[in-house]
Design a protein around this motif. Sequence first.
Motif, short mmCIF file in Angstrom:
data_model
loop_
_atom_site.label_atom_id
_atom_site.label_comp_id
_atom_site.label_asym_id
_atom_site.label_seq_id
_atom_site.Cartn_x
_atom_site.Cartn_y
_atom_site.Cartn_z
N PRO A 158 21.53 -31.13 4.76
CA PRO A 158 20.32 -31.08 4.48
C PRO A 158 19.48 -30.00 5.19
CG PRO A 158 20.56 -33.17 4.74
CD PRO A 158 21.78 -32.85 4.88
N ARG A 159 18.71 -29.45 4.16
CA ARG A 159 18.04 -28.31 5.21
C ARG A 159 16.13 -29.22 5.15
NH1 ARG A 159 15.10 -24.99 1.67
NH2 ARG A 159 15.26 -25.31 0.20
N ALA A 160 15.61 -28.56 6.28
CA ALA A 160 14.11 -29.97 6.87
C ALA A 160 13.20 -29.09 5.93
CB ALA A 160 14.02 -29.44 8.22
N GLY A 161 12.57 -30.23 5.36
CA GLY A 161 11.24 -29.46 4.35
C GLY A 161 10.23 -29.75 5.64
N CYS A 162 8.88 -29.71 5.29
CA CYS A 162 7.60 -30.75 5.35
C CYS A 162 8.39 -32.57 6.38
CB CYS A 162 6.53 -30.09 4.74
SG CYS A 162 5.21 -31.12 5.68
N ALA A 163 7.48 -32.12 6.89
CA ALA A 163 7.52 -33.94 8.16
C ALA A 163 6.61 -34.56 7.54
CB ALA A 163 7.07 -33.93 9.47
N LEU A 164 5.42 -34.07 7.01
CA LEU A 164 4.38 -34.98 6.30
C LEU A 164 4.87 -35.54 4.96
CD1 LEU A 164 0.96 -33.56 6.96
CD2 LEU A 164 2.44 -35.81 8.05
N CYS A 165 6.62 -34.34 4.19
CA CYS A 165 6.84 -34.94 3.11
C CYS A 165 8.51 -35.68 3.28
CB CYS A 165 7.01 -33.91 1.86
SG CYS A 165 5.18 -33.38 1.54
N ALA A 166 8.50 -36.22 4.33
CA ALA A 166 9.62 -37.16 4.48
C ALA A 166 10.81 -35.65 5.08
CB ALA A 166 10.04 -37.80 3.29
N TYR A 167 10.55 -34.54 4.95
CA TYR A 167 11.60 -33.75 5.08
C TYR A 167 11.65 -33.18 3.81
CZ TYR A 167 10.43 -34.10 10.07
OH TYR A 167 10.37 -34.46 11.77
N ILE A 168 11.84 -33.69 2.81
CA ILE A 168 12.18 -33.27 1.57
C ILE A 168 11.74 -31.75 0.88
CG2 ILE A 168 12.34 -33.99 -0.67
CD1 ILE A 168 12.12 -36.26 -0.05
N PRO A 169 12.32 -31.06 0.94
CA PRO A 169 12.24 -29.65 0.81
C PRO A 169 11.83 -28.89 -0.69
CG PRO A 169 14.75 -29.24 1.33
CD PRO A 169 14.57 -30.50 1.28
N SER A 170 11.11 -28.80 -1.18
CA SER A 170 9.74 -28.10 -2.27
C SER A 170 10.79 -27.80 -3.00
CB SER A 170 8.74 -27.15 -1.48
OG SER A 170 8.32 -26.70 -3.40
N GLY A 171 11.22 -28.65 -4.46
CA GLY A 171 11.42 -28.58 -5.17
C GLY A 171 13.08 -29.22 -5.38
N ARG A 174 19.46 -32.99 -5.18
CA ARG A 174 19.31 -31.41 -5.39
C ARG A 174 18.88 -30.51 -5.37
NH1 ARG A 174 21.33 -32.37 -11.87
NH2 ARG A 174 22.44 -33.67 -12.15
N GLU A 175 18.87 -29.87 -3.97
CA GLU A 175 17.97 -28.40 -3.73
C GLU A 175 18.46 -27.92 -3.93
OE1 GLU A 175 18.15 -28.19 0.42
OE2 GLU A 175 18.87 -29.95 1.33
N LEU A 176 16.65 -26.54 -4.24
CA LEU A 176 17.32 -25.15 -4.86
C LEU A 176 18.24 -24.29 -3.99
CD1 LEU A 176 13.21 -24.21 -5.48
CD2 LEU A 176 14.91 -25.47 -6.99
N GLY A 177 19.14 -23.76 -5.10
CA GLY A 177 19.67 -22.95 -4.68
C GLY A 177 21.15 -23.72 -4.68
N GLN A 178 21.19 -25.04 -4.21
CA GLN A 178 22.59 -25.57 -3.48
C GLN A 178 23.72 -26.72 -4.05
OE1 GLN A 178 22.80 -25.03 -0.05
NE2 GLN A 178 21.02 -23.62 0.60
N GLU A 179 24.45 -27.19 -3.35
CA GLU A 179 24.90 -27.44 -4.27
C GLU A 179 24.32 -29.28 -3.93
OE1 GLU A 179 28.27 -28.06 -6.17
OE2 GLU A 179 27.60 -25.57 -5.94
#
Length: 579
Positions: free
Chosen positions: A417-430, A443-448
């Motif tokens: 999985p891609r890394a989001g913001c550390a303050l958001c538990a690394y969950i990418p936006s969206g 379900r990440e945007l644009g990913q399986e």
Amino acid sequence: MSTVYSLASVPQEVLEHIAFFTATDSFLGPPSGLAPLLATASRLHAALSFDSNPHLWARIFAAKFDLDSAIRRLGYHNTTPVALAHELRKRCQVLKRIRARTDARAPAADLSFGHRRILSEILWTAYLMMLEDDGKNERQLREYAHIDDWLKEYLLHPTGASLIRSSASAEKWPAPWDERTSLALWLFWFLLRPEEFMMDTQAFHEAVGVLKLVALGAHQYALGAPSWREFEPTYRLEDASPVTHYSHPLRMRPPAIAVPAILAYLSLVHKLSISWDAMSYMKPPSPSLPSANAGSRTGEEWDAEWERAVHATVSETWGDQQADGQAYTPGSLQGSWEGLFTYTEFTSYAALLSGASPSVLERSLVAQHPQLWKIREHHLYVDDYDDSSGMSVLDPVADAEAPVSASPKASTGTRIPRAGCALCAYIPSGTELHEGPDSLEVRELGQEPLVYESCLTTPYPYHTARSTNEESPALLSALLATEVLDEISTIEDFASADRYVVNKGLTNGGAVIQRGLIFWLYPTGEHGPTRTMEDGLVRKHGVLITATPGARVEDIKGVIHSALIADTIQHVHIPAPGE
């Protein structure tokens, strides 16, 4: 004509029995009773001395200290009789230094190189003893060495060698990466008995004052290493400590300093009916103390702590294979957790972030709010390297619920999985999360979509099954007396025993056994696990081998090829991976 008897005519085997019982007649402390016996005659010294008979001293070590965890983590090839004998000598020296309390204070606000070296050896030895504790180690530290008093002087006294009090008096923060302070605080937490501080007001205030600096100084003291702010942390850290353990040189990462301080601080202030420096809006149940579970706690509880210490560094002798266990135990976080959200006054914390001295925190009031967390763990299992992203397999990777661990269970090609913001538990936006009864779909945007599996904990009795070595002689005698268990010899260089494991375990050509095993192993030519000699003495040389379904055949073979110890009956258990 009278017959003259002397110790010189006593057989070697009998001499060893005499020496063993002399050394272990008193459980606590070094085997001091052996010194007069060894001084009796030169033949006795030659037969029983440390250099000439390491097997005897290894047996003494096993009688006085816990061994199961060391064997499980290091293997039999690294816990030989010679290694055990040298570890016995080192521990006895350390215990005597702690008991003498000659190193706990510092006459000046600095430590000499020699003083720092001695303190590091004392604290690393005691810390590793507690990580291996099944009951014996703690008794030696607490009842013989009186380490509780040593730690109080070291951490809480104005001239304590931890330099915490002297640094705070000089308006300086105690060093955040001092391995000795970290190890001492972990030992303080392991051995904490809050009721002892409740009977001594001065000791209570000294302890809470010191612990508060580290527990609430979040801007100075990290909760873990590597930092939670790194999505792909560096595991082979260079700032590790050289440690000699069972005669083997290791490099180990000291444990995080803030964790034991927080646990000990909350445990102490919770005992007050009205907290002297806190505003409490509700009182949750008392924290669970390691010392309260001393009767049922085993070294297995700290296996992950050991793995984190050795995985974070590179060993000088074992390379990357020094630790093959889990640095995180799946299921550790799952469940309901009740505790306190603790914080200082906002103006004080703002001042601390701006560089204020420790005295600001010492004078600050502390607010506390109860919190209840219900945590469910989901894990993404991967075993591949994604060249397209340039990202390596991570262990662990954080998701919305809990850490994610790498595992060979995965299908090849699982996407990282891609890394989001550390303050958001690394969950990418969206990102969308959909939790089912036994999985979590991410379900990440644009990913399986990625499917995280629910964490399943190992049920009883598998998670408590362990080697007992020589701890239960009566039970081992009872099993011998039944005469119903198979007895397998080491004939043909263990080939017969190897065939027994494969056939009885129903491996069907696989790498693991499908059916559990229990049998006696004994040296070929001895006619069983025990043998009664013509003079009536009973020779004991058997090992009870047990293995749970799913245990690896190679693990079982590795144990039975190295498990036999002369003059003893013992038990060794081989669990399935993950138990």
